[in-house]
Design a protein around this motif. Structure first.
Motif, mmCIF file in Angstrom:
data_model
loop_
_atom_site.group_PDB
_atom_site.id
_atom_site.type_symbol
_atom_site.label_atom_id
_atom_site.label_comp_id
_atom_site.label_asym_id
_atom_site.label_seq_id
_atom_site.Cartn_x
_atom_site.Cartn_y
_atom_site.Cartn_z
ATOM 1 N N LEU A 180 58.659 12.320 14.491
ATOM 2 C CA LEU A 180 58.225 11.343 15.497
ATOM 3 C C LEU A 180 58.919 9.998 15.286
ATOM 4 C CD1 LEU A 180 54.379 12.066 15.401
ATOM 5 C CD2 LEU A 180 55.989 12.809 17.167
ATOM 6 N N PRO A 181 60.223 9.939 15.457
ATOM 7 C CA PRO A 181 60.913 8.661 15.215
ATOM 8 C C PRO A 181 60.458 7.545 16.146
ATOM 9 C CG PRO A 181 62.353 10.239 16.325
ATOM 10 C CD PRO A 181 61.142 11.003 15.898
ATOM 11 N N HIS A 182 59.961 7.929 17.327
ATOM 12 C CA HIS A 182 59.497 6.921 18.283
ATOM 13 C C HIS A 182 58.124 6.369 17.910
ATOM 14 C CE1 HIS A 182 57.890 10.846 19.440
ATOM 15 N NE2 HIS A 182 56.848 10.191 19.903
ATOM 16 N N GLY A 183 57.466 6.987 16.921
ATOM 17 C CA GLY A 183 56.115 6.567 16.565
ATOM 18 C C GLY A 183 56.051 5.451 15.548
ATOM 19 N N PHE A 184 57.219 4.970 15.107
ATOM 20 C CA PHE A 184 57.256 3.932 14.075
ATOM 21 C C PHE A 184 58.198 2.807 14.487
ATOM 22 C CE2 PHE A 184 56.270 7.983 12.144
ATOM 23 C CZ PHE A 184 55.174 7.690 11.356
ATOM 24 N N ALA A 185 57.769 1.590 14.225
ATOM 25 C CA ALA A 185 58.620 0.440 14.503
ATOM 26 C C ALA A 185 59.781 0.412 13.525
ATOM 27 C CB ALA A 185 57.795 -0.849 14.380
ATOM 28 N N PRO A 186 60.872 -0.266 13.867
ATOM 29 C CA PRO A 186 62.012 -0.336 12.948
ATOM 30 C C PRO A 186 61.595 -0.885 11.584
ATOM 31 C CG PRO A 186 62.650 -1.146 15.110
ATOM 32 C CD PRO A 186 61.161 -0.931 15.151
ATOM 33 N N GLY A 187 61.940 -0.150 10.541
ATOM 34 C CA GLY A 187 61.623 -0.580 9.187
ATOM 35 C C GLY A 187 60.208 -0.302 8.738
ATOM 36 N N GLU A 188 59.369 0.228 9.622
ATOM 37 C CA GLU A 188 57.965 0.421 9.278
ATOM 38 C C GLU A 188 57.787 1.455 8.169
ATOM 39 O OE1 GLU A 188 53.643 1.144 11.464
ATOM 40 O OE2 GLU A 188 55.499 1.512 12.574
ATOM 41 N N LEU A 189 58.550 2.534 8.236
ATOM 42 C CA LEU A 189 58.424 3.557 7.199
ATOM 43 C C LEU A 189 58.749 2.986 5.821
ATOM 44 C CD1 LEU A 189 60.065 6.703 8.850
ATOM 45 C CD2 LEU A 189 57.639 6.318 8.406
ATOM 46 N N VAL A 190 59.790 2.165 5.739
ATOM 47 C CA VAL A 190 60.176 1.574 4.458
ATOM 48 C C VAL A 190 59.069 0.687 3.925
ATOM 49 C CG1 VAL A 190 61.765 -0.025 3.331
ATOM 50 C CG2 VAL A 190 62.654 1.728 4.883
ATOM 51 N N ARG A 191 58.507 -0.150 4.787
ATOM 52 C CA ARG A 191 57.465 -1.062 4.333
ATOM 53 C C ARG A 191 56.208 -0.308 3.894
ATOM 54 N NH1 ARG A 191 59.628 -3.754 8.718
ATOM 55 N NH2 ARG A 191 57.938 -3.154 10.113
ATOM 56 N N ILE A 192 55.836 0.727 4.649
ATOM 57 C CA ILE A 192 54.673 1.529 4.258
ATOM 58 C C ILE A 192 54.948 2.227 2.932
ATOM 59 C CG2 ILE A 192 53.257 3.531 4.856
ATOM 60 C CD1 ILE A 192 53.662 2.788 7.801
ATOM 61 N N GLY A 193 56.145 2.767 2.786
ATOM 62 C CA GLY A 193 56.498 3.460 1.559
ATOM 63 C C GLY A 193 56.462 2.551 0.348
ATOM 64 N N LEU A 194 57.040 1.377 0.465
ATOM 65 C CA LEU A 194 57.040 0.441 -0.664
ATOM 66 C C LEU A 194 55.629 -0.012 -1.012
ATOM 67 C CD1 LEU A 194 60.136 -1.812 0.160
ATOM 68 C CD2 LEU A 194 59.980 0.036 -1.512
ATOM 69 N N ALA A 195 54.825 -0.298 0.011
ATOM 70 C CA ALA A 195 53.448 -0.730 -0.245
ATOM 71 C C ALA A 195 52.635 0.387 -0.895
ATOM 72 C CB ALA A 195 52.793 -1.181 1.057
ATOM 73 N N SER A 196 52.833 1.621 -0.430
ATOM 74 C CA SER A 196 52.055 2.743 -0.948
ATOM 75 C C SER A 196 52.463 3.115 -2.365
ATOM 76 C CB SER A 196 52.222 3.957 -0.021
ATOM 77 O OG SER A 196 51.764 3.666 1.289
ATOM 78 N N VAL A 197 53.748 3.204 -2.617
ATOM 79 C CA VAL A 197 54.228 3.509 -3.965
ATOM 80 C C VAL A 197 53.823 2.399 -4.929
ATOM 81 C CG1 VAL A 197 56.295 3.803 -5.397
ATOM 82 C CG2 VAL A 197 56.114 4.994 -3.204
ATOM 83 N N GLY A 198 53.945 1.161 -4.464
ATOM 84 C CA GLY A 198 53.530 0.035 -5.299
ATOM 85 C C GLY A 198 52.051 0.091 -5.639
ATOM 86 N N ALA A 199 51.219 0.513 -4.672
ATOM 87 C CA ALA A 199 49.781 0.609 -4.921
ATOM 88 C C ALA A 199 49.479 1.687 -5.960
ATOM 89 C CB ALA A 199 49.048 0.908 -3.617
ATOM 90 N N ILE A 200 50.182 2.801 -5.904
ATOM 91 C CA ILE A 200 49.980 3.876 -6.880
ATOM 92 C C ILE A 200 50.322 3.397 -8.284
ATOM 93 C CG2 ILE A 200 50.862 6.122 -7.657
ATOM 94 C CD1 ILE A 200 51.193 6.833 -4.667
ATOM 95 N N LEU A 201 51.374 2.592 -8.384
ATOM 96 C CA LEU A 201 51.879 2.167 -9.688
ATOM 97 C C LEU A 201 51.317 0.827 -10.151
ATOM 98 C CD1 LEU A 201 55.640 3.095 -9.119
ATOM 99 C CD2 LEU A 201 53.870 4.473 -10.247
ATOM 100 N N GLY A 202 50.571 0.143 -9.286
ATOM 101 C CA GLY A 202 50.071 -1.184 -9.643
ATOM 102 C C GLY A 202 51.180 -2.213 -9.728
ATOM 103 N N THR A 203 52.198 -2.049 -8.885
ATOM 104 C CA THR A 203 53.358 -2.940 -8.885
ATOM 105 C C THR A 203 53.651 -3.377 -7.461
ATOM 106 O OG1 THR A 203 54.316 -1.787 -10.778
ATOM 107 C CG2 THR A 203 55.810 -3.129 -9.468
ATOM 108 N N ASP A 204 53.895 -4.652 -7.257
ATOM 109 C CA ASP A 204 54.184 -5.168 -5.915
ATOM 110 C C ASP A 204 55.670 -4.990 -5.617
ATOM 111 O OD1 ASP A 204 54.307 -6.405 -3.503
ATOM 112 O OD2 ASP A 204 53.660 -8.378 -4.203
ATOM 113 N N LEU A 205 56.018 -3.833 -5.086
ATOM 114 C CA LEU A 205 57.419 -3.584 -4.772
ATOM 115 C C LEU A 205 57.902 -4.426 -3.599
ATOM 116 C CD1 LEU A 205 57.759 0.293 -5.176
ATOM 117 C CD2 LEU A 205 58.302 -1.510 -6.814
ATOM 118 N N MET A 206 56.998 -4.803 -2.720
ATOM 119 C CA MET A 206 57.393 -5.645 -1.587
ATOM 120 C C MET A 206 57.937 -6.985 -2.077
ATOM 121 S SD MET A 206 56.643 -3.914 1.241
ATOM 122 C CE MET A 206 56.212 -5.000 2.587
#
Length: 226
Positions: A180-206
């Protein structure tokens, strides 16, 4: 004396192998493994059918090579991104995650190819082994980047579990982004991924990903398309 033409011949052989792999990938992505017949592959690649056996031994081996190239490419793109950042472990992890969640890794054709192979994997032990090797290679790179964060008191067993969890998050976003490429704004997947991985690791990747173009560029109304 005639010039030595072997380098040109070797390059031509490599090109033909790549053409056969690309043709196989395209056909499987479009119609599943059954669509990738010997005749169809040869026609798409612009070669004679006999070259499949010449370069790969069999159509099954060609099919496995096409799948290996797909999954290895995902890890390779992430590893390539590490050469463009500094030594800070948070930056390196952020770069790897970001590269996994943008084109050319996130691609409808790649998801179609993966899905095409998925239902035949259990019946083909060699293909399943290729999948396992590719999965573990990606996860090992991810775990190494997690280990480099140097968090006190975090054991190797925990980092392995974190790598599995982070990989699952990245896989899910990759799958949805490709379908569903039309279901995400440009760059949204990257930002969600960094926030989610950072939350798992307790690290602010953003905070450590300011070198990534997608950071800080969320358009108004992001997420409303879903």
């Amino acid at each position: 004396m005639k010039p030595d033409r072997r380098p040109y011949r070797r390059e031509s052989e490599d090109s033909r192998r790549e053409a056969l792999i690309a043709a196989t990938q395209a056909l499987v992505a479009e119609g599943g493994p059954r669509a990738a017949t010997v005749r169809a592959i040869a026609e798409r690649a612009g070669v004679t059918p006999g070259l499949i056996r010449h370069y790969f031994g069999s159509k099954d081996e060609l099919s496995r090579a096409a799948y290996r190239q797909l999954i290895d490419g995902m890890t390779d793109k992430g590893a390539d991104a590490l050469s463009g950042v500094g030594a800070a472990p948070e930056e390196r992890l952020a770069a790897f995650v970001a590269a996994s969640l943008r084109p050319p890794v996130v691609d409808a054709g790649a998801v179609g190819l993966w899905a095409g192979y998925l239902h035949t994997m259990r019946a083909d032990p060699a293909l399943l082994a290729a999948h396992e090797r590719g999965y573990l290679r990606y996860r090992d790179v991810l775990q190494g980047l997690i280990a480099a964060l140097g968090r006190p008191g975090v054991a190797a067993a925990q980092m392995r579990q974190e790598a599995i969890a982070c990989n699952a998050v990245i896989d899910g976003l990759w799958l949805e982004g490709g379908v569903l490429p039309h279901g995400f704004a440009p760059g949204e997947l990257v930002r969600i991924g960094l926030a989610s991985v950072g939350a798992i690791l307790g690290t602010d990747l953003m905070a450590h990903g300011t070198f990534i173009p997608e950071i800080g560029k969320a358009p108004a109304g992001e997420g409303e398309t879903r």
